[in-house]
Design a protein around this motif. Structure first.
Motif, PDB file in Angstrom:
ATOM      1  N   PRO A  96       0.803  -1.227   0.000  1.00 44.65           N
ATOM      2  CA  PRO A  96       0.000   0.000   0.000  1.00 44.65           C
ATOM      3  C   PRO A  96       0.837   1.279   0.000  1.00 44.65           C
ATOM      4  CG  PRO A  96      -0.894  -1.577   1.562  1.00 44.65           C
ATOM      5  CD  PRO A  96       0.435  -2.124   1.104  1.00 44.65           C
ATOM      6  N   LEU A  97       0.376   2.250  -0.773  1.00 45.50           N
ATOM      7  CA  LEU A  97       0.951   3.587  -0.768  1.00 45.50           C
ATOM      8  C   LEU A  97      -0.207   4.575  -0.832  1.00 45.50           C
ATOM      9  CD1 LEU A  97       3.426   5.449  -0.837  1.00 45.50           C
ATOM     10  CD2 LEU A  97       3.416   5.266  -3.330  1.00 45.50           C
ATOM     11  N   PHE A  98      -0.443   5.263   0.274  1.00 42.98           N
ATOM     12  CA  PHE A  98      -1.551   6.199   0.365  1.00 42.98           C
ATOM     13  C   PHE A  98      -1.032   7.614   0.625  1.00 42.98           C
ATOM     14  CE2 PHE A  98      -3.744   2.217   1.225  1.00 42.98           C
ATOM     15  CZ  PHE A  98      -4.944   2.396   0.541  1.00 42.98           C
ATOM     16  N   LEU A  99      -1.897   8.572   0.374  1.00 41.05           N
ATOM     17  CA  LEU A  99      -1.566   9.983   0.559  1.00 41.05           C
ATOM     18  C   LEU A  99      -2.697  10.637   1.341  1.00 41.05           C
ATOM     19  CD1 LEU A  99       0.569  12.068  -0.261  1.00 41.05           C
ATOM     20  CD2 LEU A  99      -0.714  12.450  -2.366  1.00 41.05           C
ATOM     21  N   ILE A 100      -2.342  11.307   2.436  1.00 43.26           N
ATOM     22  CA  ILE A 100      -3.314  12.026   3.249  1.00 43.26           C
ATOM     23  C   ILE A 100      -3.024  13.518   3.132  1.00 43.26           C
ATOM     24  CG2 ILE A 100      -4.296  12.329   5.548  1.00 43.26           C
ATOM     25  CD1 ILE A 100      -3.082   9.594   6.281  1.00 43.26           C
ATOM     26  N   LEU A 101      -4.043  14.294   2.821  1.00 41.62           N
ATOM     27  CA  LEU A 101      -3.885  15.746   2.703  1.00 41.62           C
ATOM     28  C   LEU A 101      -4.580  16.418   3.875  1.00 41.62           C
ATOM     29  CD1 LEU A 101      -4.497  16.145  -1.137  1.00 41.62           C
ATOM     30  CD2 LEU A 101      -2.357  15.684   0.080  1.00 41.62           C
ATOM     31  N   ASP A 102      -3.795  17.070   4.718  1.00 43.65           N
ATOM     32  CA  ASP A 102      -4.294  17.685   5.942  1.00 43.65           C
ATOM     33  C   ASP A 102      -4.629  19.162   5.691  1.00 43.65           C
ATOM     34  OD1 ASP A 102      -4.912  18.345   8.566  1.00 43.65           O
ATOM     35  OD2 ASP A 102      -2.824  18.405   9.235  1.00 43.65           O
ATOM     36  N   GLN A 103      -5.891  19.428   5.372  1.00 41.17           N
ATOM     37  CA  GLN A 103      -6.401  20.794   5.207  1.00 41.17           C
ATOM     38  C   GLN A 103      -5.729  21.559   4.071  1.00 41.17           C
ATOM     39  OE1 GLN A 103      -9.088  22.012   7.600  1.00 41.17           O
ATOM     40  NE2 GLN A 103      -9.072  19.799   7.375  1.00 41.17           N
ATOM     41  N   LEU A 104      -5.352  20.868   3.024  1.00 45.86           N
ATOM     42  CA  LEU A 104      -4.810  21.536   1.829  1.00 45.86           C
ATOM     43  C   LEU A 104      -5.929  22.378   1.202  1.00 45.86           C
ATOM     44  CD1 LEU A 104      -2.056  21.178   0.115  1.00 45.86           C
ATOM     45  CD2 LEU A 104      -3.522  19.945  -1.458  1.00 45.86           C
ATOM     46  N   SER A 105      -5.675  23.645   0.932  1.00 43.77           N
ATOM     47  CA  SER A 105      -6.766  24.525   0.523  1.00 43.77           C
ATOM     48  C   SER A 105      -6.678  25.029  -0.920  1.00 43.77           C
ATOM     49  CB  SER A 105      -6.833  25.744   1.464  1.00 43.77           C
ATOM     50  OG  SER A 105      -5.600  26.448   1.450  1.00 43.77           O
ATOM     51  N   ASP A 106      -5.515  24.989  -1.532  1.00 45.28           N
ATOM     52  CA  ASP A 106      -5.346  25.520  -2.883  1.00 45.28           C
ATOM     53  C   ASP A 106      -5.704  24.449  -3.924  1.00 45.28           C
ATOM     54  OD1 ASP A 106      -3.802  26.074  -5.448  1.00 45.28           O
ATOM     55  OD2 ASP A 106      -3.427  27.933  -4.358  1.00 45.28           O
ATOM     56  N   VAL A 107      -6.699  24.732  -4.750  1.00 43.45           N
ATOM     57  CA  VAL A 107      -7.164  23.723  -5.714  1.00 43.45           C
ATOM     58  C   VAL A 107      -6.097  23.389  -6.760  1.00 43.45           C
ATOM     59  CG1 VAL A 107      -9.624  24.212  -5.438  1.00 43.45           C
ATOM     60  CG2 VAL A 107      -8.306  25.510  -7.106  1.00 43.45           C
ATOM     61  N   ARG A 108      -5.227  24.338  -7.072  1.00 37.86           N
ATOM     62  CA  ARG A 108      -4.176  24.054  -8.057  1.00 37.86           C
ATOM     63  C   ARG A 108      -3.122  23.114  -7.477  1.00 37.86           C
ATOM     64  NH1 ARG A 108      -3.144  30.261  -9.187  1.00 37.86           N
ATOM     65  NH2 ARG A 108      -3.520  30.131  -6.955  1.00 37.86           N
ATOM     66  N   ASN A 109      -2.768  23.321  -6.220  1.00 39.83           N
ATOM     67  CA  ASN A 109      -1.868  22.377  -5.563  1.00 39.83           C
ATOM     68  C   ASN A 109      -2.532  21.010  -5.449  1.00 39.83           C
ATOM     69  OD1 ASN A 109       0.399  23.995  -5.109  1.00 39.83           O
ATOM     70  ND2 ASN A 109      -0.399  24.797  -3.187  1.00 39.83           N
ATOM     71  N   PHE A 110      -3.803  21.004  -5.115  1.00 39.10           N
ATOM     72  CA  PHE A 110      -4.557  19.759  -4.998  1.00 39.10           C
ATOM     73  C   PHE A 110      -4.534  19.003  -6.323  1.00 39.10           C
ATOM     74  CE2 PHE A 110      -9.028  17.913  -3.993  1.00 39.10           C
ATOM     75  CZ  PHE A 110      -8.457  16.709  -3.590  1.00 39.10           C
ATOM     76  N   GLY A 111      -4.822  19.720  -7.393  1.00 40.13           N
ATOM     77  CA  GLY A 111      -4.823  19.091  -8.716  1.00 40.13           C
ATOM     78  C   GLY A 111      -3.456  18.570  -9.108  1.00 40.13           C
ATOM     79  N   ALA A 112      -2.416  19.338  -8.817  1.00 39.00           N
ATOM     80  CA  ALA A 112      -1.048  18.918  -9.150  1.00 39.00           C
ATOM     81  C   ALA A 112      -0.657  17.675  -8.357  1.00 39.00           C
ATOM     82  CB  ALA A 112      -0.072  20.059  -8.872  1.00 39.00           C
ATOM     83  N   ILE A 113      -1.055  17.627  -7.102  1.00 37.03           N
ATOM     84  CA  ILE A 113      -0.754  16.466  -6.261  1.00 37.03           C
ATOM     85  C   ILE A 113      -1.487  15.224  -6.779  1.00 37.03           C
ATOM     86  CG2 ILE A 113      -1.240  15.469  -3.981  1.00 37.03           C
ATOM     87  CD1 ILE A 113      -0.422  18.188  -2.794  1.00 37.03           C
ATOM     88  N   ILE A 114      -2.740  15.386  -7.163  1.00 34.67           N
ATOM     89  CA  ILE A 114      -3.505  14.261  -7.709  1.00 34.67           C
ATOM     90  C   ILE A 114      -2.812  13.716  -8.956  1.00 34.67           C
ATOM     91  CG2 ILE A 114      -5.673  13.593  -8.817  1.00 34.67           C
ATOM     92  CD1 ILE A 114      -7.055  15.675  -7.016  1.00 34.67           C
ATOM     93  N   ARG A 115      -2.333  14.612  -9.801  1.00 42.33           N
ATOM     94  CA  ARG A 115      -1.660  14.190 -11.035  1.00 42.33           C
ATOM     95  C   ARG A 115      -0.396  13.390 -10.718  1.00 42.33           C
ATOM     96  NH1 ARG A 115      -0.127  18.296 -16.036  1.00 42.33           N
ATOM     97  NH2 ARG A 115       0.712  16.713 -17.473  1.00 42.33           N
ATOM     98  N   THR A 116       0.424  13.893  -9.795  1.00 37.40           N
ATOM     99  CA  THR A 116       1.648  13.194  -9.416  1.00 37.40           C
ATOM    100  C   THR A 116       1.326  11.865  -8.748  1.00 37.40           C
ATOM    101  OG1 THR A 116       2.783  15.308  -9.097  1.00 37.40           O
ATOM    102  CG2 THR A 116       3.801  13.369  -8.102  1.00 37.40           C
ATOM    103  N   ALA A 117       0.300  11.864  -7.904  1.00 40.40           N
ATOM    104  CA  ALA A 117      -0.090  10.628  -7.210  1.00 40.40           C
ATOM    105  C   ALA A 117      -0.499   9.550  -8.199  1.00 40.40           C
ATOM    106  CB  ALA A 117      -1.224  10.917  -6.236  1.00 40.40           C
ATOM    107  N   GLU A 118      -1.231   9.934  -9.225  1.00 41.46           N
ATOM    108  CA  GLU A 118      -1.656   8.960 -10.233  1.00 41.46           C
ATOM    109  C   GLU A 118      -0.446   8.429 -10.993  1.00 41.46           C
ATOM    110  OE1 GLU A 118      -3.146   6.875 -13.535  1.00 41.46           O
ATOM    111  OE2 GLU A 118      -1.917   8.689 -13.725  1.00 41.46           O
ATOM    112  N   CYS A 119       0.500   9.309 -11.300  1.00 37.65           N
ATOM    113  CA  CYS A 119       1.702   8.914 -12.046  1.00 37.65           C
ATOM    114  C   CYS A 119       2.610   7.984 -11.238  1.00 37.65           C
ATOM    115  CB  CYS A 119       2.490  10.145 -12.472  1.00 37.65           C
ATOM    116  SG  CYS A 119       1.697  11.132 -13.758  1.00 37.65           S
TER     117      CYS A 119
END
Length: 244
Positions: A96-119
């Motif tokens: 397992p490799l999971f990612l927890i985001l603790d109160q991340l508020s910027d949607v652009r950072n959120f989107g960039a993280i999702i992209r990297t996580a998928e990759c």
């Protein structure tokens, strides 16, 4: 693919919630009265939907239709149940490799993280129902569509997710510049979940007390921290490097 949808009218929003749709944002006119309004507010409380009380002018800007004092946005994705997802990953035989985001508020950072996580093959991203960045059109765009390809779980409290992961044999590592050791000194061959904090405050102190380990990235410049999406990428690729 589903797009973020605007729903207006009290009864229409009630129907959306009762049919199981995920409500991203719910705007209610501040002085809204009536039995139907009470029913909506009670339902929102039961389903833990955050209510934003706003003046009627705000609602009028959102839609010119007869909104009856209530406007909502539904999420463009379906969220996963954390327990089911963790069990599914463990039973698959993958580490397992999971990612927890603790109160991340910027949607652009959120989107960039999702992209990297998928990759990088992350099995799931865990966010809190309240206080974090929403999954909206900006998130979809900056994730390059990855938001539709990776499971995302919404939980009531990050602490509960942390305890569940630890109870499932998954080590939880918080990314923080306060850590004594770097990410390169961690054993990421083990089942792992990384916690990334908000842009301004980082991982909250109450969460830092509960994690298994803390880790940082070495910094050689004068600026003391990295953008959270960049730091997240560095952590995830170190996991990939060790697991190759």
């Amino acid at each position: 693919m589903k797009q973020e949808s605007l729903i207006f009218g009290i009864r229409a929003i009630i129907e959306a919630i009762t049919s199981g749709k995920t409500i991203d944002k719910l705007f209610i006119q501040g002085n809204l009265q009536g039995e139907l309004a009470k029913e909506l507010l009670q339902l929102a409380k039961q389903q833990k939907v955050t209510v934003n009380y706003v003046p009627i002018e705000k609602l009028n800007r959102l839609t010119r239709k007869n909104h009856q004092g209530a406007v909502a946005y539904t999420s463009p994705i379906d969220f996963y149940e954390l327990e089911n997802l963790v069990l599914q990953v463990i039973e698959s035989g993958h580490t397992p490799l999971f990612l927890i985001l603790d109160q991340l508020s910027d949607v652009r950072n959120f989107g960039a993280i999702i992209r990297t996580a998928e990759c990088t093959g992350v099995h799931g991203i865990i966010i809190q129902k309240k206080g974090g960045a929403p999954v909206n059109a900006d998130t979809i765009k900056t994730s390059a569509g990855a938001v539709f390809k990776i499971p995302i779980c919404k939980v009531d409290h990050i602490k509960d997710a942390l305890f569940y992961l630890q109870g499932s044999g998954i080590q939880v590592i918080a990314a923080t510049e306060k850590a004594p050791d770097t990410i390169y000194e961690q054993d990421l061959m083990l089942p792992t979940a990384f916690i990334m904090g908000s842009e301004g405050k980082g991982v909250s102190n109450s969460i830092l007390k509960l994690v298994d380990k803390q880790a940082k990235l070495p910094m050689y410049g004068e600026i003391g921290s990295l953008n959270v999406s960049v730091a997240c990428g560095a952590f995830l690729y170190e996991a990939i490097r060790q697991r190759r």
